[in-house]
Design an enzyme around this catalytic site. Sequence first.
Site, PDB file in Angstrom:
ATOM      1  CG  HIS A   1      -0.238   0.317   2.494  1.00 36.26           C
ATOM      2  ND1 HIS A   1       0.346  -0.654   3.244  1.00 36.26           N
ATOM      3  CD2 HIS A   1      -0.008   1.487   3.146  1.00 36.26           C
ATOM      4  CE1 HIS A   1       0.901  -0.109   4.314  1.00 36.26           C
ATOM      5  NE2 HIS A   1       0.711   1.190   4.274  1.00 36.26           N
TER       6      HIS A   1
HETATM    7  C1  UD1 Z   1      -1.789   6.031   5.100  1.00 40.75           C
HETATM    8  C2  UD1 Z   1      -0.471   6.583   5.607  1.00 40.75           C
HETATM    9  C3  UD1 Z   1       0.585   5.507   5.556  1.00 40.75           C
HETATM   10  C4  UD1 Z   1       0.124   4.270   6.314  1.00 40.75           C
HETATM   11  C5  UD1 Z   1      -1.224   3.820   5.799  1.00 40.75           C
HETATM   12  C6  UD1 Z   1      -1.722   2.684   6.649  1.00 40.75           C
HETATM   13  C7  UD1 Z   1      -0.142   8.984   5.129  1.00 40.75           C
HETATM   14  C8  UD1 Z   1       0.540   9.963   4.282  1.00 40.75           C
HETATM   15  N1  UD1 Z   1      -0.021   7.684   4.750  1.00 40.75           N
HETATM   16  O1  UD1 Z   1      -1.627   5.678   3.749  1.00 40.75           O
HETATM   17  O2  UD1 Z   1       1.773   5.991   6.171  1.00 40.75           O
HETATM   18  O3  UD1 Z   1       1.094   3.248   6.123  1.00 40.75           O
HETATM   19  O4  UD1 Z   1      -2.162   4.897   5.874  1.00 40.75           O
HETATM   20  O5  UD1 Z   1      -2.644   1.889   5.987  1.00 40.75           O
HETATM   21  O6  UD1 Z   1      -0.763   9.337   6.095  1.00 40.75           O
HETATM   22  N2  UD1 Z   1      -8.897   4.775   0.903  1.00 40.75           N
HETATM   23  C9  UD1 Z   1     -10.149   4.240   0.855  1.00 40.75           C
HETATM   24  N3  UD1 Z   1     -10.749   3.925   2.038  1.00 40.75           N
HETATM   25  C10 UD1 Z   1     -10.169   4.100   3.228  1.00 40.75           C
HETATM   26  C11 UD1 Z   1      -8.877   4.646   3.262  1.00 40.75           C
HETATM   27  C12 UD1 Z   1      -8.254   4.994   2.097  1.00 40.75           C
HETATM   28  O7  UD1 Z   1     -10.722   4.053  -0.208  1.00 40.75           O
HETATM   29  O8  UD1 Z   1     -10.757   3.753   4.259  1.00 40.75           O
HETATM   30  C13 UD1 Z   1      -8.234   5.129  -0.382  1.00 40.75           C
HETATM   31  C14 UD1 Z   1      -8.640   6.494  -0.894  1.00 40.75           C
HETATM   32  O9  UD1 Z   1      -8.620   6.418  -2.286  1.00 40.75           O
HETATM   33  C15 UD1 Z   1      -7.517   7.352  -0.407  1.00 40.75           C
HETATM   34  C16 UD1 Z   1      -6.339   6.426  -0.567  1.00 40.75           C
HETATM   35  O10 UD1 Z   1      -6.831   5.157  -0.198  1.00 40.75           O
HETATM   36  O11 UD1 Z   1      -7.377   8.524  -1.136  1.00 40.75           O
HETATM   37  C17 UD1 Z   1      -5.137   6.777   0.288  1.00 40.75           C
HETATM   38  O12 UD1 Z   1      -5.541   6.875   1.643  1.00 40.75           O
HETATM   39  P1  UD1 Z   1      -4.700   7.772   2.657  1.00 40.75           P
HETATM   40  O13 UD1 Z   1      -5.279   7.689   3.996  1.00 40.75           O
HETATM   41  O14 UD1 Z   1      -4.508   9.127   2.086  1.00 40.75           O
HETATM   42  O15 UD1 Z   1      -3.278   7.101   2.650  1.00 40.75           O
HETATM   43  P2  UD1 Z   1      -2.860   5.574   2.785  1.00 40.75           P
HETATM   44  O16 UD1 Z   1      -2.311   5.163   1.482  1.00 40.75           O
HETATM   45  O17 UD1 Z   1      -3.942   4.791   3.390  1.00 40.75           O
HETATM   46  N1  UDP Z   2      -3.523  -5.227   8.919  1.00 39.57           N
HETATM   47  C1  UDP Z   2      -4.840  -5.621   9.075  1.00 39.57           C
HETATM   48  N2  UDP Z   2      -5.535  -5.988   7.955  1.00 39.57           N
HETATM   49  C2  UDP Z   2      -4.973  -6.014   6.714  1.00 39.57           C
HETATM   50  C3  UDP Z   2      -3.628  -5.587   6.575  1.00 39.57           C
HETATM   51  C4  UDP Z   2      -2.943  -5.187   7.694  1.00 39.57           C
HETATM   52  O1  UDP Z   2      -5.365  -5.665  10.196  1.00 39.57           O
HETATM   53  O2  UDP Z   2      -5.661  -6.365   5.759  1.00 39.57           O
HETATM   54  C5  UDP Z   2      -2.791  -4.830  10.118  1.00 39.57           C
HETATM   55  C6  UDP Z   2      -1.435  -5.469  10.270  1.00 39.57           C
HETATM   56  O3  UDP Z   2      -1.549  -6.744  10.881  1.00 39.57           O
HETATM   57  C7  UDP Z   2      -0.707  -4.454  11.126  1.00 39.57           C
HETATM   58  C8  UDP Z   2      -1.286  -3.128  10.649  1.00 39.57           C
HETATM   59  O4  UDP Z   2      -2.514  -3.442  10.010  1.00 39.57           O
HETATM   60  O5  UDP Z   2      -1.041  -4.633  12.487  1.00 39.57           O
HETATM   61  C9  UDP Z   2      -0.365  -2.454   9.687  1.00 39.57           C
HETATM   62  O6  UDP Z   2      -1.029  -1.393   9.083  1.00 39.57           O
HETATM   63  P1  UDP Z   2      -0.747  -0.928   7.577  1.00 39.57           P
HETATM   64  O7  UDP Z   2      -0.077  -2.014   6.832  1.00 39.57           O
HETATM   65  O8  UDP Z   2      -2.029  -0.394   7.051  1.00 39.57           O
HETATM   66  O9  UDP Z   2       0.194   0.335   7.778  1.00 39.57           O
HETATM   67  P2  UDP Z   2       1.719   0.583   8.154  1.00 39.57           P
HETATM   68  O10 UDP Z   2       2.072  -0.283   9.304  1.00 39.57           O
HETATM   69  O11 UDP Z   2       2.533   0.285   6.924  1.00 39.57           O
HETATM   70  O12 UDP Z   2       1.761   2.025   8.451  1.00 39.57           O
END
Ligand code: UD1
Ligand code: UDP
Length: 376
Positions: A208
């Site tokens: 992601h």
């Molecule tokens: C964010 C964090 C990243 C973290 C990740 C955990 C920032 C800059 N990035 O990335 O560090 O590792 O969360 O998962 O804060 N979206 C949905 N539904 C949701 C959430 C997101 O559809 O519930 C889609 C939307 O298109 C959105 C895109 O994902 O624009 C990106 O979501 P965003 O929260 O901006 O960043 P992440 O890639 O999730």
């Molecule tokens: N995780 C989850 N469901 C998923 C993928 C990840 O519960 O489908 C959990 C994972 O076990 C870990 C946390 O989410 O505890 C990590 O979050 P994510 O990968 O979204 O973000 P990051 O750690 O890279 O910021």
Amino acid sequence: MRIVSVVGTRPQLIKAAALGPALRAVHEEVFVDTGQHYDEAMAGAFFAELSLPQPDHALGVGGGSHAEQTARMLLALEPVLLAERPDAVLVYGDTNSTLAGALTAAKLGIPVAHVEAGLRSFDRRMPEELNRVVADHLARWLFAPTPAAVANLAAEGVTEGVLQVGDLMADLASRIGREVRDPAALAEVAARLRLALAPGGYAFATVHRAENRDPDAMRAWARILEDAAATRPVVLALHPGTRAALEGAGVALDPRVRVVPPQGYRTTLTLQLHAAAVLTDSGGVQREAAWLRTPCLVLRDRTEWVEAVAESGGRMVVVGLDRARAAAELARLAPPADAPRLAVERAAGFDLPPAGAGEAIAAALAEGQAKDRPAR
Ligand code: UD1
Ligand code: UDP
């Protein structure tokens, strides 16, 4: 103390679940959810699964560009902090919600506590790196998970208020890992997902990070997953942002890559523990794979979790998007003939001690650790 904790994303909900009981045993917590993540599978489901309190303030910020998203958070957080008048604001990790929480609090003169302080990938093209650096330099309490994090802060001249507390997520992995080490937990997950999954007979993947949503990067990791899927099924729990990026760029995944929606925490830990290998760019998943001792390919050029790699005994390898290296390391770490036996042994022997990070954080806040350090 009266503490406003600010969360917004999936990993922050998980971290808040790990810290919450210890924090609330000693302090009054006001729980604020920016709503950065908003899908049921990315956010809502974790409240019930991990017994999180309902937010006192749900800001409903949602997605958008970095500027839009962060700006909406700043605007929404300021009146909340003015009304709540907390003694401290606690933020987790390195997301835009972390940045917004730390910045809004610091501008109002409210001391900031940063959990997961001091991590550095030394790559400022990553949005997370910018968020961490700012949060650390605004924080009065810097709760570092690892020695390397403490050293990174020292290298930036930050020593006051720094406390190495261990990794909060290890506390949760320790507890839930014990609950899912029986292969029956995998059988239950496999039945629910309608997939044939035997211990050591599949790989688990998540992708992601922003850098892996670029079309060339997506084609590259899609090939890595395709190679892995030639030997055994690959279960990819797909983040909705990555799904949208794949669709937008017209990148198709090999049908042997079984794409499933984002899963709950317990299911994700189960799928990691019993897998032949994990392929991920997630910070959280890579540490969990390390604690579970599951072989892991890190689909990034570098990682801030250097100890996870160094202490893995070669089980965790940062392969970036190098297809040949990924295939060679997967063959070395999870040879199909041995992987089922190794997975069974690993799950049976799982015994991760809790890190005690939650209690250490709550106690340090109560003791007013580093109380003399001026907010910066
Ligand atoms: C964010 C964090 C990243 C973290 C990740 C955990 C920032 C800059 N990035 O990335 O560090 O590792 O969360 O998962 O804060 N979206 C949905 N539904 C949701 C959430 C997101 O559809 O519930 C889609 C939307 O298109 C959105 C895109 O994902 O624009 C990106 O979501 P965003 O929260 O901006 O960043 P992440 O890639 O999730
Ligand atoms: N995780 C989850 N469901 C998923 C993928 C990840 O519960 O489908 C959990 C994972 O076990 C870990 C946390 O989410 O505890 C990590 O979050 P994510 O990968 O979204 O973000 P990051 O750690 O890279 O910021």
